[in-house]
Scaffold this motif. Structure first.
Motif, PDB file in Angstrom:
ATOM      1  N   SER A   4       3.751 -10.441   2.588  1.00 57.00           N
ATOM      2  CA  SER A   4       5.179 -10.290   2.310  1.00 57.00           C
ATOM      3  C   SER A   4       5.829  -9.597   3.512  1.00 57.00           C
ATOM      4  O   SER A   4       5.433  -8.490   3.889  1.00 57.00           O
ATOM      5  CB  SER A   4       5.407  -9.444   1.054  1.00 57.00           C
ATOM      6  N   ILE A  76       9.932  -3.992  -1.447  1.00 53.68           N
ATOM      7  CA  ILE A  76       8.586  -3.690  -1.943  1.00 53.68           C
ATOM      8  C   ILE A  76       8.471  -3.988  -3.434  1.00 53.68           C
ATOM      9  O   ILE A  76       7.451  -4.508  -3.908  1.00 53.68           O
ATOM     10  CB  ILE A  76       8.239  -2.208  -1.656  1.00 53.68           C
ATOM     11  N   ALA A  79       7.962  -7.733  -3.871  1.00 49.99           N
ATOM     12  CA  ALA A  79       6.969  -8.399  -3.030  1.00 49.99           C
ATOM     13  C   ALA A  79       5.772  -8.870  -3.859  1.00 49.99           C
ATOM     14  O   ALA A  79       5.273  -8.147  -4.710  1.00 49.99           O
ATOM     15  CB  ALA A  79       6.504  -7.450  -1.929  1.00 49.99           C
ATOM     16  N   LYS A  80       5.312 -10.068  -3.560  1.00 47.51           N
ATOM     17  CA  LYS A  80       4.190 -10.659  -4.274  1.00 47.51           C
ATOM     18  C   LYS A  80       2.930 -10.757  -3.420  1.00 47.51           C
ATOM     19  O   LYS A  80       1.901 -11.257  -3.881  1.00 47.51           O
ATOM     20  CB  LYS A  80       4.573 -12.051  -4.785  1.00 47.51           C
ATOM     21  N   ASP A  82      -0.385  -9.770  -0.996  1.00 44.77           N
ATOM     22  CA  ASP A  82      -1.497  -8.825  -1.006  1.00 44.77           C
ATOM     23  C   ASP A  82      -1.282  -7.754   0.058  1.00 44.77           C
ATOM     24  O   ASP A  82      -1.800  -6.644  -0.055  1.00 44.77           O
ATOM     25  CB  ASP A  82      -2.812  -9.560  -0.732  1.00 44.77           C
ATOM     26  N   TYR A  83      -0.514  -8.118   1.098  1.00 43.37           N
ATOM     27  CA  TYR A  83      -0.196  -7.210   2.187  1.00 43.37           C
ATOM     28  C   TYR A  83       1.314  -7.220   2.421  1.00 43.37           C
ATOM     29  O   TYR A  83       1.993  -8.212   2.145  1.00 43.37           O
ATOM     30  CB  TYR A  83      -0.924  -7.612   3.474  1.00 43.37           C
ATOM     31  N   ILE A  84       1.822  -6.100   2.955  1.00 44.99           N
ATOM     32  CA  ILE A  84       3.248  -5.940   3.213  1.00 44.99           C
ATOM     33  C   ILE A  84       3.447  -5.527   4.661  1.00 44.99           C
ATOM     34  O   ILE A  84       2.711  -4.696   5.190  1.00 44.99           O
ATOM     35  CB  ILE A  84       3.864  -4.869   2.282  1.00 44.99           C
ATOM     36  N   ARG A 160      -1.953  -2.811   3.141  1.00 40.58           N
ATOM     37  CA  ARG A 160      -2.384  -3.307   1.838  1.00 40.58           C
ATOM     38  C   ARG A 160      -1.334  -2.881   0.809  1.00 40.58           C
ATOM     39  O   ARG A 160      -0.916  -1.708   0.765  1.00 40.58           O
ATOM     40  CB  ARG A 160      -3.744  -2.732   1.467  1.00 40.58           C
ATOM     41  N   LYS A 161      -0.901  -3.803  -0.029  1.00 39.08           N
ATOM     42  CA  LYS A 161       0.203  -3.527  -0.939  1.00 39.08           C
ATOM     43  C   LYS A 161      -0.098  -2.361  -1.876  1.00 39.08           C
ATOM     44  O   LYS A 161       0.800  -1.581  -2.227  1.00 39.08           O
ATOM     45  CB  LYS A 161       0.554  -4.775  -1.753  1.00 39.08           C
ATOM     46  N   GLU A 162      -1.351  -2.217  -2.288  1.00 43.24           N
ATOM     47  CA  GLU A 162      -1.697  -1.164  -3.233  1.00 43.24           C
ATOM     48  C   GLU A 162      -1.373   0.233  -2.712  1.00 43.24           C
ATOM     49  O   GLU A 162      -1.212   1.179  -3.489  1.00 43.24           O
ATOM     50  CB  GLU A 162      -3.184  -1.242  -3.592  1.00 43.24           C
ATOM     51  N   PHE A 164       1.307   1.281  -1.670  1.00 41.17           N
ATOM     52  CA  PHE A 164       2.650   1.654  -2.091  1.00 41.17           C
ATOM     53  C   PHE A 164       2.741   1.929  -3.592  1.00 41.17           C
ATOM     54  O   PHE A 164       3.843   2.056  -4.119  1.00 41.17           O
ATOM     55  CB  PHE A 164       3.645   0.545  -1.719  1.00 41.17           C
TER      56      PHE A 164
END
Length: 309
Positions: A4, A76, A79-80, A82-84, A160-162, A164
């Protein structure tokens, strides 16, 4: 893996097409582009809608103006990936940047963050900042070994999105990256830096960072002091080098505000091992004078220099 790309947008009608074009041209598989119109009063909302109509990977959010942090947070939340990653709307990317970076992350699934190279551009020249190809285990190693505090930007990194999950950018605060990045890194176990790719940061002479005043510099200083007090309590050369970096911010802030120093006093154990004679001299002066007197000396010296100029 899906990426994303979040683009906060406000009053950048002259550079927005260049920015979005550079992201679209990446042709990176499984990428969504989130354009966050932060209540821009110019033609940016229309430009965003035009891009959304002609490219299925683009999603537009129109919202009331809340500032850069608020716009990033809005992206954020939807966002879908796995990474941002983030791109400021007056900047752009070199071709073929995202695909090799995402391939690196796919080959190292244990990595929580990747930082890639930068070019700092103005109208007359460019200054490259090439990251070394390296892997760091945890926040402390990355922060000190790569001197990450000198390039603590959000926009040349893939997260990594997690990370956030409980972290947001601070609304109403400038130099927001230095406040947020350590929080993200505190949950990171492996961090990659790479010479691959390039983010073009375009200096904006009217931007907030360029025109920061005493209050804004105090925010930057406060973030660094918080990092020092929470994470670093030793007197290794790497830690003292970071302290001297923060001391420069403290001196400049005191020169603008004359408010009591936020940075605690510190005795530098390795003054002659620091790089550069200016840093060595400042460290020796700190050991002799203490931080309060050093700040006063700095402010007095700056006033004399201004009177003579």
């Amino acid at each position: 893996m899906r990426l994303s790309v979040i683009v906060p947008i406000y009053k950048v009608e002259d550079s927005l097409d260049r920015c979005v074009s550079s992201i679209v041209a990446q042709n990176c598989p499984a990428t969504e582009i989130i354009l966050v119109d932060d209540g821009s009063p110019d033609s940016c909302p229309d430009i965003c809608d035009q891009w959304e109509r002609r490219n299925a990977s683009i999603r537009v959010i129109h919202k009331a103006n809340g500032g850069l942090s608020d716009a990033r947070n809005a992206g954020i939340q939807v966002a879908k990936g796995d990474y941002i990653t983030f791109v400021d709307s007056d900047d752009y990317l070199s071709p073929d940047t995202y695909t090799p970076l995402m391939e690196m992350l796919e080959s190292m699934p244990e990595a929580d963050m990747l930082e890639y190279s930068i070019s700092i551009d103005n109208e007359s020249h460019s200054l490259p900042l090439t990251m070394p190809d390296n892997t760091h285990n945890g926040f402390k190693a990355y922060w000190l070994d790569s001197k990450a505090y000198q390039h603590s930007y959000a926009w040349n990194k893939i997260f990594r999105k997690e990370l956030f999950g409980n972290v947001m950018f601070p609304v109403g605060r400038v130099f927001e990256d230095i406040h947020t990045l350590p929080q993200l890194l505190s949950h990171s176990h492996k961090i990659i830096t790479t010479s691959r790719g390039c983010y073009h940061y375009c200096i904006n002479s009217s931007g907030i960072t360029t025109n920061a005043k005493g209050q804004q510099w105090t925010m930057l200083l406060d973030s660094h002091v918080s990092i020092l007090s929470k994470w670093f309590h030793g007197n290794t050369l790497a830690e003292e080098t970071y302290y001297m970096h923060v001391l420069n911010i403290q001196l400049y802030t005191y020169g603008l505000t004359a408010t009591p120093p936020l940075l605690p006093n510190c005795h530098i154990s390795h003054p002659l091992s620091l790089q550069g004679w200016i840093m060595k001299t400042k460290a020796l002066a700190l050991n002799i004078l203490g931080i309060n007197n050093l700040c006063r000396l700095y402010r007095t010296t700056q006033r004399i220099l201004r009177l003579r100029s």
